[in-house]
Design a protein around this motif. Structure first.
Motif, PDB file in Angstrom:
ATOM      1  N   TYR A   1      40.285  55.450  43.961  1.00 22.95           N
ATOM      2  CA  TYR A   1      39.773  54.094  43.728  1.00 22.95           C
ATOM      3  C   TYR A   1      39.907  53.327  45.031  1.00 22.95           C
ATOM      4  N   VAL A   2      38.875  52.546  45.361  1.00 27.20           N
ATOM      5  CA  VAL A   2      38.946  51.759  46.598  1.00 27.20           C
ATOM      6  C   VAL A   2      38.428  50.347  46.329  1.00 27.20           C
ATOM      7  N   ILE A   3      39.097  49.367  46.880  1.00 23.11           N
ATOM      8  CA  ILE A   3      38.565  47.999  46.887  1.00 23.11           C
ATOM      9  C   ILE A   3      38.442  47.601  48.352  1.00 23.11           C
TER      10      ILE A   3
ATOM     11  N   LEU B   1      38.131  32.794  38.589  1.00 25.52           N
ATOM     12  CA  LEU B   1      38.719  32.523  37.272  1.00 25.52           C
ATOM     13  C   LEU B   1      38.831  33.832  36.501  1.00 25.52           C
ATOM     14  N   GLU B   2      40.048  34.206  36.143  1.00 26.74           N
ATOM     15  CA  GLU B   2      40.280  35.510  35.518  1.00 26.74           C
ATOM     16  C   GLU B   2      40.985  35.328  34.170  1.00 26.74           C
ATOM     17  N   ALA B   3      40.502  36.059  33.167  1.00 23.79           N
ATOM     18  CA  ALA B   3      41.050  35.907  31.818  1.00 23.79           C
ATOM     19  C   ALA B   3      42.443  36.533  31.671  1.00 23.79           C
TER      20      ALA B   3
ATOM     21  N   GLY C   1      37.954  41.043  39.208  1.00 26.61           N
ATOM     22  CA  GLY C   1      37.943  42.503  39.310  1.00 26.61           C
ATOM     23  C   GLY C   1      37.420  42.891  40.678  1.00 26.61           C
ATOM     24  N   VAL C   2      36.864  44.099  40.752  1.00 29.59           N
ATOM     25  CA  VAL C   2      36.452  44.632  42.047  1.00 29.59           C
ATOM     26  C   VAL C   2      35.325  43.804  42.669  1.00 29.59           C
ATOM     27  N   ILE C   3      34.308  43.481  41.862  1.00 33.55           N
ATOM     28  CA  ILE C   3      33.176  42.726  42.422  1.00 33.55           C
ATOM     29  C   ILE C   3      33.631  41.314  42.798  1.00 33.55           C
ATOM     30  N   GLY C   4      34.409  40.678  41.937  1.00 30.13           N
ATOM     31  CA  GLY C   4      34.890  39.328  42.207  1.00 30.13           C
ATOM     32  C   GLY C   4      35.637  39.264  43.525  1.00 30.13           C
ATOM     33  N   LEU C   5      36.498  40.243  43.772  1.00 30.40           N
ATOM     34  CA  LEU C   5      37.306  40.206  45.000  1.00 30.40           C
ATOM     35  C   LEU C   5      36.472  40.556  46.233  1.00 30.40           C
ATOM     36  N   GLU C   6      35.565  41.549  46.080  1.00 30.06           N
ATOM     37  CA  GLU C   6      34.743  41.919  47.245  1.00 30.06           C
ATOM     38  C   GLU C   6      33.756  40.805  47.587  1.00 30.06           C
ATOM     39  N   MET C   7      33.019  40.314  46.587  1.00 28.11           N
ATOM     40  CA  MET C   7      32.017  39.282  46.890  1.00 28.11           C
ATOM     41  C   MET C   7      32.692  37.954  47.235  1.00 28.11           C
TER      42      MET C   7
ATOM     43  N   VAL D   1      32.265  40.440  35.192  1.00 26.26           N
ATOM     44  CA  VAL D   1      33.241  40.701  34.127  1.00 26.26           C
ATOM     45  C   VAL D   1      33.067  42.109  33.551  1.00 26.26           C
ATOM     46  N   GLY D   2      32.695  43.046  34.403  1.00 24.42           N
ATOM     47  CA  GLY D   2      32.542  44.423  33.961  1.00 24.42           C
ATOM     48  C   GLY D   2      31.086  44.778  33.705  1.00 24.42           C
ATOM     49  N   ARG D   3      30.863  46.024  33.313  1.00 30.21           N
ATOM     50  CA  ARG D   3      29.500  46.523  33.155  1.00 30.21           C
ATOM     51  C   ARG D   3      29.327  47.231  31.815  1.00 30.21           C
TER      52      ARG D   3
ATOM     53  N   PRO E   1      35.960  56.008  34.911  1.00 32.42           N
ATOM     54  CA  PRO E   1      35.700  54.919  35.848  1.00 32.42           C
ATOM     55  C   PRO E   1      34.231  54.853  36.254  1.00 32.42           C
ATOM     56  N   MET E   2      33.727  53.638  36.396  1.00 38.51           N
ATOM     57  CA  MET E   2      32.331  53.450  36.802  1.00 38.51           C
ATOM     58  C   MET E   2      32.283  53.462  38.324  1.00 38.51           C
ATOM     59  N   LEU E   3      32.305  54.654  38.886  1.00 39.18           N
ATOM     60  CA  LEU E   3      32.327  54.815  40.333  1.00 39.18           C
ATOM     61  C   LEU E   3      31.271  55.830  40.743  1.00 39.18           C
TER      62      LEU E   3
ATOM     63  N   ALA F   1      25.217  44.833  34.554  1.00 42.69           N
ATOM     64  CA  ALA F   1      26.276  43.829  34.473  1.00 42.69           C
ATOM     65  C   ALA F   1      26.426  43.325  33.040  1.00 42.69           C
ATOM     66  N   ARG F   2      27.665  43.159  32.616  1.00 45.87           N
ATOM     67  CA  ARG F   2      27.927  42.523  31.332  1.00 45.87           C
ATOM     68  C   ARG F   2      27.776  41.015  31.542  1.00 45.87           C
ATOM     69  N   HIS F   3      27.087  40.375  30.635  1.00 53.21           N
ATOM     70  CA  HIS F   3      26.951  38.922  30.715  1.00 53.21           C
ATOM     71  C   HIS F   3      27.797  38.291  29.630  1.00 53.21           C
TER      72      HIS F   3
HETATM   73  P1  NAI Z   1      35.940  44.896  36.719  1.00 56.14           P
HETATM   74  O1  NAI Z   1      36.169  45.622  35.458  1.00 56.14           O
HETATM   75  O2  NAI Z   1      36.439  45.457  37.985  1.00 56.14           O
HETATM   76  O3  NAI Z   1      36.548  43.432  36.604  1.00 56.14           O
HETATM   77  C1  NAI Z   1      36.141  42.533  35.622  1.00 56.14           C
HETATM   78  C2  NAI Z   1      37.187  41.448  35.516  1.00 56.14           C
HETATM   79  O4  NAI Z   1      36.672  40.411  34.716  1.00 56.14           O
HETATM   80  C3  NAI Z   1      38.475  41.947  34.855  1.00 56.14           C
HETATM   81  O5  NAI Z   1      39.583  41.585  35.620  1.00 56.14           O
HETATM   82  C4  NAI Z   1      38.441  41.272  33.502  1.00 56.14           C
HETATM   83  O6  NAI Z   1      39.724  41.009  32.985  1.00 56.14           O
HETATM   84  C5  NAI Z   1      37.697  39.990  33.832  1.00 56.14           C
HETATM   85  N1  NAI Z   1      37.069  39.367  32.677  1.00 56.14           N
HETATM   86  C6  NAI Z   1      36.423  39.963  31.651  1.00 56.14           C
HETATM   87  N2  NAI Z   1      35.974  39.033  30.785  1.00 56.14           N
HETATM   88  C7  NAI Z   1      36.309  37.823  31.290  1.00 56.14           C
HETATM   89  C8  NAI Z   1      36.119  36.489  30.848  1.00 56.14           C
HETATM   90  N3  NAI Z   1      35.457  36.203  29.732  1.00 56.14           N
HETATM   91  N4  NAI Z   1      36.616  35.489  31.613  1.00 56.14           N
HETATM   92  C9  NAI Z   1      37.277  35.746  32.766  1.00 56.14           C
HETATM   93  N5  NAI Z   1      37.500  37.000  33.212  1.00 56.14           N
HETATM   94  C10 NAI Z   1      37.015  38.021  32.483  1.00 56.14           C
HETATM   95  O7  NAI Z   1      34.358  44.645  36.764  1.00 56.14           O
HETATM   96  P2  NAI Z   1      33.403  44.142  37.912  1.00 56.14           P
HETATM   97  O8  NAI Z   1      34.149  43.466  38.993  1.00 56.14           O
HETATM   98  O9  NAI Z   1      32.325  43.414  37.200  1.00 56.14           O
HETATM   99  O10 NAI Z   1      32.839  45.483  38.490  1.00 56.14           O
HETATM  100  C11 NAI Z   1      32.196  46.396  37.607  1.00 56.14           C
HETATM  101  C12 NAI Z   1      32.482  47.792  37.998  1.00 56.14           C
HETATM  102  O11 NAI Z   1      31.729  48.150  39.148  1.00 56.14           O
HETATM  103  C13 NAI Z   1      33.920  48.059  38.398  1.00 56.14           C
HETATM  104  O12 NAI Z   1      34.725  48.279  37.281  1.00 56.14           O
HETATM  105  C14 NAI Z   1      33.792  49.280  39.217  1.00 56.14           C
HETATM  106  O13 NAI Z   1      33.745  50.388  38.376  1.00 56.14           O
HETATM  107  C15 NAI Z   1      32.457  49.089  39.888  1.00 56.14           C
HETATM  108  N6  NAI Z   1      32.660  48.596  41.247  1.00 56.14           N
HETATM  109  C16 NAI Z   1      33.344  49.374  42.131  1.00 56.14           C
HETATM  110  C17 NAI Z   1      33.581  48.959  43.398  1.00 56.14           C
HETATM  111  C18 NAI Z   1      34.375  49.810  44.307  1.00 56.14           C
HETATM  112  O14 NAI Z   1      34.588  50.966  43.977  1.00 56.14           O
HETATM  113  N7  NAI Z   1      34.835  49.305  45.426  1.00 56.14           N
HETATM  114  C19 NAI Z   1      33.079  47.677  43.888  1.00 56.14           C
HETATM  115  C20 NAI Z   1      32.416  46.902  42.863  1.00 56.14           C
HETATM  116  C21 NAI Z   1      32.202  47.383  41.611  1.00 56.14           C
END
Ligand code: NAI
Ligand code: FAD
Length: 474
Positions: free
Chosen positions: A357-359, A211-213, A191-197, A279-281, A326-328, A156-158
């Motif tokens: 891609y699936v959410i 909260l989304e940037a 993003g994907v994790i935010g919406l699923e969790m 916020v991504g990985r 894609p990180m899939l 996870a990116r912090h």
């Molecule tokens: P993500 O890339 O899907 O979403 C991250 C979100 O955080 C983006 O909308 C971005 O604009 C936002 N963001 C970035 N910096 C920010 C900030 N400072 N303030 C507010 N918003 C900010 O990454 P996420 O959800 O962390 O998931 C990581 C990866 O894990 C996904 O990209 C995906 O590849 C994988 N994943 C796939 C799933 C699936 O296939 N169903 C489920 C969960 C994760």
């Protein structure tokens, strides 16, 4: 003397374990090392990586439980079933999830045994070359291998200034282990994790604020799909705030306080019991000793590879989350098989244009190929067929009338260019689109294929017919 292998895979996630199994199937003497960050009951390497331990599998288990809870609380009554007010035993839900993870991670151990893959416990780091062989330090020992596959994945990116303790402030690891329903849950990143969790905990009773940037919701998805998703998720009760700028995040007596500036520039504060930062990985390349052996990384720290996952070093490959794309999990697995087959002299191939891609929200979202906005930007003439699930008898029977299938096909050749689905069963429905596109199929091909009745797949059929303006049921 150092152990010697034909192939050493560094990392035991879906990229690494699949690469190891396929390489072994192809006759290579193969080892896979795993640095084991997840607790294993027997202290052995815990295989499966992010996906099995703290990603795909545990998140889908929680999504399923919370979906049943919501159905019992809201949807059952519509169908004449009364069960009273459902209660959730969160520790039991988490224990069930942990059981599934243990079953699957031990299953990989079994697959390694069956395929004669040697499992090594320890962090892998390049040392250098010994003749034609790569020398890699694995834990305390040194291992030699003709070929090395880097499959070290991502973490996870912090955000600077926001300390993750995985208790109050969680990344994906803590988010999957929350042991009581938070009254108020804040999520940074829609993003994907935010919406699923967010969906999991909203269904179980949390007040969830995301909260989304970025100014646009799910900007990488088809705009039509993103608009429908935002409408439906908001209606369900997720508060999704776009275009925010996160300020100071402070611990409070009861949890955490997040200062942010909203899209209109107004300074706001959100108090919550828990915060999930999604916020991504970022790729796991620190500690690989990449620089010392000259393994080229890109500006984001990913291992640089070509379309066949070859790095700049002979005999060194890299796959999965640690490389571009894609990180899939399924993308990592495709690359894994491709690399093993190329190493064996076969024509390994990975079609990056047909990765689905699936959410896994409800309704699910899934897509493959180009979005409508991409086709417009590229000046491609296309036709679209869009059919709502509302027109499908099975969807109505299931109490799942939301969403649509949108098929995009080339105006000249009718070849399918993209399929975008939001609706029940989208994760499975998208497979038909992937097959059609992989075979260069046209919308007419799908329109002329018999689809079982009554099934959700008929929405795909109708969308294909609609590309030719001749839907039968809409
Ligand atoms: P993500 O890339 O899907 O979403 C991250 C979100 O955080 C983006 O909308 C971005 O604009 C936002 N963001 C970035 N910096 C920010 C900030 N400072 N303030 C507010 N918003 C900010 O990454 P996420 O959800 O962390 O998931 C990581 C990866 O894990 C996904 O990209 C995906 O590849 C994988 N994943 C796939 C799933 C699936 O296939 N169903 C489920 C969960 C994760
Ligand atoms: P990883 O799974 O990250 O595995 C890499 C492994 O390498 C890890 O076990 C790590 O410990 C090990 N390692 C790292 N460095 C070293 C080293 N130097 N030596 C030895 N071992 C090392 N994807 C989907 O397709 N569908 C989903 O539904 C989905 N849901 C997700 C939900 C969440 C919450 C998260 C976080 C991710 C999700 N993903 C999903 C993404 C998916 O988990 C990753 O794309 C996938 O795990 C990548 O596989 P990988 O093998 O490249 O890396």
């Amino acid at each position: 003397m150092s152990k010697q292998f034909d192939v050493l895979v560094i990392g035991g996630g879906p990229g690494g374990y699949v690469a190891a199994i396929r390489a072994a199937q192809l006759g290579f003497n193969t080892a896979c090392c795993e640095s084991n960050p997840y607790a294993d009951p027997k202290g052995e390497p815990r295989l499966g990586g992010t996906c099995l331990n703290v990603g795909c599998i545990p998140s889908k288990a929680l999504l399923h439980t919370s979906h049943l809870f919501e159905e019992a609380g809201h949807a059952f009554a519509d169908q004449g079933i009364s069960v009273g007010t459902p209660k959730i035993d969160v520790p039991k839900m988490i224990a069930r999830k942990a059981d599934i993870v243990t079953k699957l991670t031990s299953g990989i151990k079994g697959l390694f045994k069956k395929n004669k893959v040697t499992s090594l416990n320890g962090h892998g780091a390049f040392v250098g070359k010994e003749g034609d062989l790569w020398k890699v330090k694995v834990g305390a020992e040194e291992v030699l291998a003709k070929q090395v596959i880097v499959a070290t994945g991502s973490k996870a990116r912090h955000l600077p200034g926001i300390a993750v303790d995985n208790q109050i402030v969680c990344d994906n690891i803590g988010a999957l282990d929350i042991n009581a329903v938070p009254k108020k849950l804040a999520i940074i990143g829609a993003g994907v994790i935010g919406l699923e969790m967010g969906s999991v905990w909203r269904r179980l009773g949390s007040e969830v604020t995301v909260l989304e940037a970025m100014p646009d919701f799910l900007a990488a998805a088809d705009a039509d799909l993103a608009k429908e998703a935002l409408k439906l998720l908001t209606k369900q009760g997720l508060s999704i705030n776009m275009g925010v700028k996160i300020g100071e995040v402070k611990a409070t007596k009861k949890g955490v306080s997040i200062a942010y500036t909203d899209k209109d520039g107004k300074d706001t504060k959100l108090d919550a019991d828990r915060l999930i930062v999604s916020v991504g990985r970022v790729p796991n390349t620190d500690g690989l000793n990449a620089e010392a052996v000259g393994l080229k990384l890109n500006e984001r720290g990913m291992v640089e590879v070509d379309g066949h996952c070859k790095t700049n070093l002979p005999g060194v490959w890299a796959i999965g989350d640690v490389v571009r794309g894609p990180m899939l999990a399924h993308k990592a697995m495709e690359e894994a098989v491709m690399v093993a087959e190329i190493m064996a002299g076969q024509a390994g191939h990975c079609n990056f244009d047909t990765i689905p891609y699936v959410i896994y929200t409800a309704p699910e979202m899934a897509w493959v190929g180009k979005t409508e906005q991409q086709l417009k930007a590229e000046g491609v003439a296309y036709k679209a067929g869009k059919i709502p699930f509302l027109a499908n008898g099975r969807a109505l029977g299931m109490g799942a009338p939301e969403g649509f299938v949108k098929m995009l096909a080339c105006a000249k050749t009718d070849r399918i260019l993209g399929v975008h689905i939001i609706g029940a069963g989208a994760s499975d429905l998208v497979a038909e689109a992937v097959v059609a596109m992989e075979f260069g199929g046209a919308s007419e091909d799908l329109a002329r294929i018999c689809h079982a009745h009554p099934t959700l797949s008929e929405v795909m059929h109708e969308a294909a017919l609609a590309c030719d303006k001749r839907p039968l049921h809409f």
